[in-house]
Design an enzyme around this catalytic site. Structure first.
Site, PDB file in Angstrom:
ATOM      1  N   VAL A  74       0.036   7.935   8.487  1.00 10.19           N
ATOM      2  CA  VAL A  74      -1.033   6.959   8.639  1.00 10.19           C
ATOM      3  C   VAL A  74      -0.820   5.804   7.657  1.00 10.19           C
ATOM      4  O   VAL A  74      -1.432   5.742   6.592  1.00 10.19           O
ATOM      5  CB  VAL A  74      -2.431   7.599   8.427  1.00 10.19           C
ATOM      6  CG1 VAL A  74      -3.528   6.588   8.727  1.00 10.19           C
ATOM      7  CG2 VAL A  74      -2.607   8.827   9.300  1.00 10.19           C
ATOM      8  N   PRO A  75       0.057   4.868   8.008  1.00 10.88           N
ATOM      9  CA  PRO A  75       0.189   3.671   7.176  1.00 10.88           C
ATOM     10  C   PRO A  75      -1.110   2.867   7.263  1.00 10.88           C
ATOM     11  O   PRO A  75      -1.752   2.841   8.311  1.00 10.88           O
ATOM     12  CB  PRO A  75       1.368   2.919   7.792  1.00 10.88           C
ATOM     13  CG  PRO A  75       1.538   3.496   9.161  1.00 10.88           C
ATOM     14  CD  PRO A  75       0.943   4.856   9.159  1.00 10.88           C
ATOM     15  N   HIS A  76      -1.488   2.234   6.163  1.00  7.48           N
ATOM     16  CA  HIS A  76      -2.761   1.526   6.139  1.00  7.48           C
ATOM     17  C   HIS A  76      -2.747   0.428   5.082  1.00  7.48           C
ATOM     18  O   HIS A  76      -1.972   0.476   4.129  1.00  7.48           O
ATOM     19  CB  HIS A  76      -3.905   2.503   5.867  1.00  7.48           C
ATOM     20  CG  HIS A  76      -3.688   3.326   4.617  1.00  7.48           C
ATOM     21  ND1 HIS A  76      -2.878   4.441   4.610  1.00  7.48           N
ATOM     22  CD2 HIS A  76      -4.164   3.186   3.362  1.00  7.48           C
ATOM     23  CE1 HIS A  76      -2.869   4.957   3.390  1.00  7.48           C
ATOM     24  NE2 HIS A  76      -3.638   4.208   2.618  1.00  7.48           N
ATOM     25  N   ALA A  77      -3.639  -0.539   5.276  1.00  7.23           N
ATOM     26  CA  ALA A  77      -3.755  -1.648   4.326  1.00  7.23           C
ATOM     27  C   ALA A  77      -5.046  -2.399   4.593  1.00  7.23           C
ATOM     28  O   ALA A  77      -5.652  -2.270   5.658  1.00  7.23           O
ATOM     29  CB  ALA A  77      -2.561  -2.598   4.466  1.00  7.23           C
ATOM     30  N   ARG A 115       0.841  -1.207   0.000  1.00 12.83           N
ATOM     31  CA  ARG A 115       0.000   0.000   0.000  1.00 12.83           C
ATOM     32  C   ARG A 115       0.873   1.253   0.000  1.00 12.83           C
ATOM     33  O   ARG A 115       0.569   2.223  -0.684  1.00 12.83           O
ATOM     34  CB  ARG A 115      -0.917  -0.032   1.227  1.00 12.83           C
ATOM     35  CG  ARG A 115      -1.983   0.995   1.239  1.00 12.83           C
ATOM     36  CD  ARG A 115      -3.030   0.677   0.200  1.00 12.83           C
ATOM     37  NE  ARG A 115      -4.126   1.605   0.302  1.00 12.83           N
ATOM     38  CZ  ARG A 115      -5.350   1.329  -0.036  1.00 12.83           C
ATOM     39  NH1 ARG A 115      -5.647   0.140  -0.504  1.00 12.83           N
ATOM     40  NH2 ARG A 115      -6.285   2.231   0.069  1.00 12.83           N
TER      41      ARG A 115
END
Length: 165
Positions: A64-67, A50
């Site tokens: 804000v790392p996200h997956a 991502r």
């Protein structure tokens, strides 16, 4: 959607180490995996994938790392205050010391976007991020992140001070 819907007090890390973005993502993946019985390598790989396709640095020292994760049944968030700021590629060029990782169930793009929007709105408040940077314990961090109880009411003292006579 509120941050408290996916970040719980046991998912607050007051001093996360990490010398670079990949190390921080690895640590966050391990914390999420432990919290939700997931494979940490799968979570880490999803975060990296991502991250390759979108910017995770919001600016003003936040990221804000996200997956989306197969097998996850509800949105999961982890808040971390980093021991030392790390470059997450924010447009303003500032490294991040406040990170909120968001994982959503696979195929639930709308849920992920709602969670991202919720976090972005919250972290854009300079007073809130300043308080997150100076809070001394997990409970204080969680209260600041998830409520407005720390904020001064509009008008100063809640409508005026009473005369003590």
């Amino acid at each position: 959607m509120e941050i408290s819907d996916f970040v719980t007090v046991d998912r607050v890390i007051p001093r996360l180490g990490g010398t670079n973005k990949r190390h921080v993502l690895r640590e966050l993946a391990q914390a999420a995996a432990a919290s939700a019985s997931l494979d940490p390598d799968m979570v880490y790989s999803a975060l990296l994938e991502r991250e390759d396709s979108t910017t995770i640095g919001l600016g003003r020292g936040t990221a804000v790392p996200h997956a989306m994760i197969e097998g996850l049944t509800s949105t999961l968030g982890i808040f971390a205050r980093l021991k030392a700021p790390v470059d997450f590629g924010a447009v303003d060029g500032l490294p991040a010391d406040i990170v909120v990782m968001i994982l959503s169930p696979a195929g639930e793009e709308r849920t992920l976007l709602r969670a991202l929007s919720c976090v972005a709105r919250r972290l854009r408040t300079p007073d809130l991020t300043a308080r997150l940077r100076t809070a001394t314990d997990v409970d204080a961090l969680y209260a600041i992140l998830t409520s407005d109880s720390w904020a001064e009411p509009a008008g100063g003292m809640g409508g005026g001070a009473r005369h003590q006579g």
